[in-house]
Write a protein that holds these residues in place. Structure first.
Motif, short mmCIF file in Angstrom:
data_model
loop_
_atom_site.label_atom_id
_atom_site.label_comp_id
_atom_site.label_asym_id
_atom_site.label_seq_id
_atom_site.Cartn_x
_atom_site.Cartn_y
_atom_site.Cartn_z
N ALA A 72 0.83 -1.21 0.00
CA ALA A 72 0.00 0.00 0.00
C ALA A 72 0.87 1.26 0.00
O ALA A 72 0.61 2.21 -0.76
CB ALA A 72 -0.92 -0.01 1.22
N LEU A 73 1.89 1.27 0.85
CA LEU A 73 2.78 2.44 0.88
C LEU A 73 3.56 2.60 -0.42
O LEU A 73 3.75 3.71 -0.91
CB LEU A 73 3.75 2.33 2.06
N GLY A 74 4.00 1.47 -0.98
CA GLY A 74 4.72 1.53 -2.25
C GLY A 74 3.84 2.03 -3.39
O GLY A 74 4.29 2.80 -4.24
N ALA A 75 2.58 1.62 -3.40
CA ALA A 75 1.66 2.10 -4.43
C ALA A 75 1.42 3.60 -4.29
O ALA A 75 1.38 4.34 -5.27
CB ALA A 75 0.34 1.34 -4.36
N ALA A 76 1.27 4.05 -3.05
CA ALA A 76 1.06 5.47 -2.82
C ALA A 76 2.29 6.28 -3.23
O ALA A 76 2.17 7.34 -3.86
CB ALA A 76 0.72 5.73 -1.35
N ALA A 77 3.47 5.78 -2.87
CA ALA A 77 4.70 6.49 -3.23
C ALA A 77 4.92 6.47 -4.74
O ALA A 77 5.34 7.47 -5.33
CB ALA A 77 5.89 5.88 -2.51
N GLY A 78 4.64 5.34 -5.38
CA GLY A 78 4.84 5.23 -6.81
C GLY A 78 3.83 6.01 -7.63
O GLY A 78 4.09 6.36 -8.78
N SER A 79 2.69 6.31 -7.04
CA SER A 79 1.66 7.04 -7.79
C SER A 79 2.10 8.46 -8.12
O SER A 79 1.59 9.06 -9.05
CB SER A 79 0.34 7.05 -7.03
N ARG A 80 3.04 8.99 -7.38
CA ARG A 80 3.55 10.34 -7.67
C ARG A 80 4.24 10.38 -9.03
O ARG A 80 4.26 11.40 -9.70
CB ARG A 80 4.50 10.79 -6.58
#
Length: 103
Positions: free
Chosen positions: A43-51
């Protein structure tokens, strides 16, 4: 940009694969740590990668890193619990032996 449902499902799928692969992990804390770590990391990786519009890559890297970290922490907790159980068993045996000699 908010992650799409496909990205969320993909993140859950990667996390599930990591969690299922924890069958070779020995203790209950290690299994739980790996599963929780992979879900949180995904979840954190997806949020960070969405940038950078790379949610899928971020989710995969986050799930892997979170699973490894969670499994390591859980494995340490399993070892601590095993040591505590061994000490407790030795103490119980000592108390029982001293009670038998008092009779």
């Amino acid at each position: 940009m908010k992650p799409s449902w496909i990205q969320i499902l993909w993140t859950l799928g990667v996390s599930t694969v990591v969690a299922v692969s924890t069958g070779c992990v020995s203790g209950p804390h290690a299994r739980t740590g790996t599963a929780v770590g992979s879900l949180a990391g995904g979840a954190l990786g997806a949020a960070a990668g969405s940038r950078n519009h790379k949610s899928l890559e971020g989710a995969a890297i986050g799930a892997l890193a979170g699973g490894l970290l969670g499994g390591t922490v859980g494995n340490a907790a399993d070892r601590d619990e095993a040591r505590w159980d061994a000490r407790q068993a030795a103490w119980n045996e000592q108390v029982l032996a001293s009670a038998m000699t008092m009779d």
